[in-house]
Design an enzyme around this catalytic site. Sequence first.
Site, PDB file in Angstrom:
ATOM      1  N   ASP A 133     -23.201  36.332  32.971  1.00 36.34           N
ATOM      2  CA  ASP A 133     -21.788  36.324  32.602  1.00 36.34           C
ATOM      3  C   ASP A 133     -21.455  37.672  31.976  1.00 36.34           C
ATOM      4  OD1 ASP A 133     -21.615  33.659  33.423  1.00 36.34           O
ATOM      5  OD2 ASP A 133     -22.243  32.932  31.447  1.00 36.34           O
ATOM      6  N   ALA A 134     -20.551  38.411  32.617  1.00 37.01           N
ATOM      7  CA  ALA A 134     -20.248  39.780  32.192  1.00 37.01           C
ATOM      8  C   ALA A 134     -18.815  39.880  31.683  1.00 37.01           C
ATOM      9  CB  ALA A 134     -20.456  40.741  33.356  1.00 37.01           C
TER      10      ALA A 134
END
EC number: 4.3.2.10
Length: 272
Positions: A133-134
């Site tokens: 998850d960025a």
Amino acid sequence: MFHMLKIRLIPCIVTKGELVVQSFAFKNYLPIGNVKTAIDFFVNWDVDEIIVNDIDASKEFREPNVDLVSWAAKECFVPLTVGGGIKTLEHIRNLLKAGADKVTINTKAIDDPDFIKNAASVFGSQCITVSVDAIKQGNVYKLYDYRDGRVLDVDVVDWVRKVESYGAGEILLNSVDRDGSREGYDVELLKTVSGIVSIPVIALGGIGRFDQLAEGAIEGGCQALSAANIFQHMEHSTIAAKAQMRNAKLNVRLSSKVKYENFDLDFLGRPY
């Protein structure tokens, strides 16, 4: 590389337990139905794989739902990837034994990166997907921990290199900023990651129209295209998605039972 291989279409079923939800910016969730109904819907349509991800399992310290996977494996005629609550090698073993083809690991990898090595060593890299998850911070992408909404001081570029070197078979790359936005993929993020790893990258986060999918492969360099919310509220959604991928000249697996040219989109991106 993407144009040489068939680009996979992978619906992602996001759940809280057995309740399917639509996710918006990793903060707001709209309940929309039962996970078994959602799986039944997708196995009858034109998809290459299915991801089922229980986003509350780790937060609530629940183990993976092996019974659900066992049921799904009997219904599913496409590869099934399962995530949520995976903390031990025994969890992975039980999920694969129940019929999952792959598992996706997120927070356990953050807490203990060596777990990726151990899992890949025991079960093979082909079974291990690491979910990343960025979130964008200034000019860089940082790793996001959804359990408590923290932005970690970990550069996504460094993290995906580490994940690959530790034996992950592929990366599920999700943009926190684009989640539920309907603005399309964060192509810059996809391009950044796909350009520095040699394992497949699955694009996720932001799809609001099916004609946005192709840019994940053409511009983002990803080998697989995923979405969640958009598939949950329109009929023939996966066929319309494949039709748009085909129109964009992507190399995709097509069903001989479907006439893809009949699936045009209206101004809202819905099939008609």
